[in-house]
Motif scaffolding. Structure first.
Motif, PDB file in Angstrom:
ATOM      1  N   GLY A   1       0.858  -1.185   0.000  1.00 54.38           N
ATOM      2  CA  GLY A   1       0.000   0.000   0.000  1.00 54.38           C
ATOM      3  C   GLY A   1       0.891   1.231   0.000  1.00 54.38           C
ATOM      4  O   GLY A   1       1.716   1.395   0.895  1.00 54.38           O
ATOM      5  N   ILE A   2       0.763   2.043  -1.030  1.00 56.72           N
ATOM      6  CA  ILE A   2       1.623   3.228  -1.141  1.00 56.72           C
ATOM      7  C   ILE A   2       0.743   4.473  -1.271  1.00 56.72           C
ATOM      8  O   ILE A   2      -0.198   4.492  -2.068  1.00 56.72           O
ATOM      9  CB  ILE A   2       2.569   3.125  -2.362  1.00 56.72           C
ATOM     10  N   TYR A   3       1.048   5.482  -0.496  1.00 55.06           N
ATOM     11  CA  TYR A   3       0.367   6.770  -0.656  1.00 55.06           C
ATOM     12  C   TYR A   3       1.097   7.572  -1.728  1.00 55.06           C
ATOM     13  O   TYR A   3       2.283   7.852  -1.611  1.00 55.06           O
ATOM     14  CB  TYR A   3       0.362   7.548   0.657  1.00 55.06           C
ATOM     15  N   ILE A   4       0.373   7.920  -2.787  1.00 60.20           N
ATOM     16  CA  ILE A   4       0.950   8.660  -3.912  1.00 60.20           C
ATOM     17  C   ILE A   4       0.705  10.158  -3.702  1.00 60.20           C
ATOM     18  O   ILE A   4      -0.403  10.561  -3.381  1.00 60.20           O
ATOM     19  CB  ILE A   4       0.271   8.231  -5.243  1.00 60.20           C
ATOM     20  N   PRO A   5       1.735  10.985  -3.918  1.00 62.73           N
ATOM     21  CA  PRO A   5       1.540  12.426  -3.737  1.00 62.73           C
ATOM     22  C   PRO A   5       0.808  13.066  -4.919  1.00 62.73           C
ATOM     23  O   PRO A   5       1.085  12.734  -6.075  1.00 62.73           O
ATOM     24  CB  PRO A   5       2.979  12.960  -3.653  1.00 62.73           C
ATOM     25  N   TYR A   6      -0.122  13.925  -4.625  1.00 68.72           N
ATOM     26  CA  TYR A   6      -0.871  14.660  -5.650  1.00 68.72           C
ATOM     27  C   TYR A   6      -0.936  16.133  -5.248  1.00 68.72           C
ATOM     28  O   TYR A   6      -0.950  16.459  -4.058  1.00 68.72           O
ATOM     29  CB  TYR A   6      -2.310  14.147  -5.745  1.00 68.72           C
ATOM     30  N   TRP A   7      -1.020  17.011  -6.220  1.00 68.81           N
ATOM     31  CA  TRP A   7      -1.352  18.411  -5.976  1.00 68.81           C
ATOM     32  C   TRP A   7      -2.786  18.632  -6.427  1.00 68.81           C
ATOM     33  O   TRP A   7      -3.169  18.186  -7.507  1.00 68.81           O
ATOM     34  CB  TRP A   7      -0.408  19.348  -6.735  1.00 68.81           C
ATOM     35  N   LEU A   8      -3.552  19.299  -5.593  1.00 65.15           N
ATOM     36  CA  LEU A   8      -4.916  19.688  -5.978  1.00 65.15           C
ATOM     37  C   LEU A   8      -4.851  21.163  -6.344  1.00 65.15           C
ATOM     38  O   LEU A   8      -4.521  21.992  -5.487  1.00 65.15           O
ATOM     39  CB  LEU A   8      -5.873  19.503  -4.804  1.00 65.15           C
ATOM     40  N   ILE A   9      -5.123  21.457  -7.588  1.00 62.77           N
ATOM     41  CA  ILE A   9      -4.938  22.840  -8.043  1.00 62.77           C
ATOM     42  C   ILE A   9      -6.231  23.425  -8.617  1.00 62.77           C
ATOM     43  O   ILE A   9      -7.074  22.700  -9.147  1.00 62.77           O
ATOM     44  CB  ILE A   9      -3.807  22.928  -9.104  1.00 62.77           C
TER      45      ILE A   9
END
Lengths: 104, 415
Positions: free
Chosen positions: B153-161
């Protein structure tokens, strides 16, 4: 008579197998696509959240490069002179392309 | 940093099913807020005040909140790196199987604003993969019997723009059909604002793969809390502003084009020319989103299977059982071929019966069968072409599953 029958059967087999194999290939590639590919559909961005406002439109324009350029240039000029654009410009990120994204 | 069970002292992990922090050893269960409050109380009473590593001066609590600590482990055999939060320790490298995984360093990563906790458990993700693979007609047995013990289980980084997009475009479309068809040209200028557009922030993960994992239900986002990361791996953002702008512009342009096509509502629509400007609001929000990863080797090639940790959407394409595929095409193709041949024989004999006195050479028979040849060629060509398009589509998707960057991404976060 026999020659006619042999020739007709020969060509019928030729055409029949061409059609049969092409239909078989079609059917099983379709099954293959559904069998071995999972989640290939890209979720489209929700258009309801886009709030698209068309500010200028013209139908059936002439198919000429100078006409296309005229519409695009005028359209962009109108968009960029809009107060909303200037307000957004003041709030937008202006960091250089090579900078890593971080909180601003 | 250590998050141990207050009842027995063993490491705590986040359980997506109950959405609580649990202790596998004694079965204790805590709410994330409880753990956080307990940790804060402990820090206020006992922990020394944080100091700047350079100046030695005490730093404000807001500055501390910009980062969070995680432990980085390195496999001395293959060089893979693992980012782990809490007390979770890595003892075996799943990629190379080496037990020589050693603690490397404590890394300070940017603290996300939000986290979308895992809602699909490891067992559920495993079941989804098994069930979907077992239903696949041409999925090889190696995949049907896949050992998914190595699921991560990996948390993937995202930007919410928030994006403001202005575009002026020339679009064309056809009216009428056949000889009377006509292509017309339309000018459209518009602006739009897209809120909370998701942009995946890891340069190492393949963009196409992460795009396929969407959509996520962002209403389930929670303020970031390290407790949700217990038992999972994570990655940090390393995307540049240039890349962020490129992705935002492409996504906004795609949506603009799609909306304009829909509104013009004419057949064979295509974009002729366009110019756009895309602005990104400074108020960027950083979030971690959950994904299950399974990496496996098949015929010497690595394959990465992804499962959306919130919705359970499976994203991958697996190689097919070529023997079975060829056998099925040959069998069904032959049956259809024989039936078609019988039909053609009857039609052919009727067509050639009028040539009884004209000789029965190849040319004569072929000439008499001309009405049959044209449809045969059209049908054969059409089915072969569509089949080939499907075939290319499958191979392209498999290449994506085999993409080295996705595999390397997982490899670096193995545990």
């Amino acid at each position: 008579m026999i020659v006619r029958v042999i020739l007709v059967v020969f060509f019928s087999l030729l055409f029949g197998f061409a059609i049969g194999l092409s239909i078989g290939f079609f059917i099983f590639t379709l099954i293959l696509k559904n069998s071995n590919v999972f989640g290939a559909k890209i979720a489209r961005d929700d258009p309801r959240s886009s709030n698209l406002v068309i500010i200028a439109k013209e139908d059936r324009i002439q198919h000429r490069d100078d006409v296309f350029d005229y519409h695009i240039t005028n359209g962009m000029r109108e968009l960029l002179s809009n107060p909303g654009y200037h307000e957004m410009m003041s709030r937008s990120v202006k960091n250089p392309d090579n900078d890593q994204v971080t909180h601003i | 940093m250590a998050t141990l069970c207050r009842n027995c002292g063993n490491p705590l992990v986040y359980d997506p099913e109950t959405r609580r922090i649990v202790c596998d050893a004694c079965g204790s269960s805590f709410a994330a807020e409880q753990i956080e409050a307990y940790g804060k109380a402990f820090e206020e009473g006992n922990a020394p005040r944080p100091v700047d590593p350079v100046t030695g001066e005490p730093v404000s609590s807001s500055a501390v909140q910009e980062f969070f600590e995680c432990n980085v482990y390195t496999c001395s055999s293959c060089g893979g790196e693992i980012f782990l939060s809490g007390t979770e320790a890595s003892t075996t490298c799943i990629y190379c199987g080496s037990p020589s995984v050693i603690f490397s360093r404590i890394s300070k990563e940017k603290r996300p604003d939000f986290i979308l906790p895992f809602q699909v458990t490891k067992q559920q993700a495993t079941e989804i993969i098994r069930q979907r693979f077992s239903n696949g007609m041409f999925v090889p047995n190696e995949f049907k019997n896949l050992q998914v013990d190595s699921i991560r289980g990996i948390y993937i980084p995202y930007w919410l723009i928030d994006v403001y997009h202005a575009e002026s475009a020339i679009v064309s479309g056809e009216t009428g059909s056949g000889d009377s068809s006509h292509r017309h040209y339309y000018a459209r200028t518009g602006r739009m604002k897209m809120n909370n557009l998701l942009v995946e922030a890891s340069m190492e993960l393949n963009d196409s793969s992460s795009r396929l994992l969407e959509p996520y239900d962002l209403r389930m986002l929670r303020p970031f809390d390290e407790e949700y990361m217990l038992g999972f791996y994570s990655d940090a953002s390393d995307i540049t502003f240039g890349e962020l702008r490129r992705i935002a512009d492409q996504r906004a342009s795609d949506l603009f084009k799609w909306e304009v096509f829909k509104r013009i509502n004419i057949s064979s629509c295509r974009l002729e020319k366009s110019q756009s400007a895309t602005l990104i609001d400074k108020d960027l929000k950083y979030a971690l989103l959950p994904v299950w990863f399974v990496t496996t080797l098949y015929e010497g090639k690595p394959h990465t299977i992804l499962v959306n940790g919130q919705t359970g959407k499976l994203v991958c394409a697996v190689p097919w059982n070529k023997k079975k595929f060829k056998g099925m095409v040959a069998l069904v193709g032959s049956i259809i071929g024989i039936l078609a041949a019988l039909l053609f024989t009857i039609i052919g004999l009727i067509f050639t019966s009028g040539f009884a006195f004209g000789g029965f050479g190849v040319a004569t028979v072929l000439t008499s069968m001309i009405p049959l040849i044209a449809p045969v060629l059209v049908i054969t060509g059409a089915f072969s072409l569509i089949g080939f398009i499907f075939y290319k589509n499958v191979t392209r998707q498999i290449e994506l599953t085999q993409a080295e960057d996705t595999f390397n991404f997982t490899k670096k976060r193995q545990g």
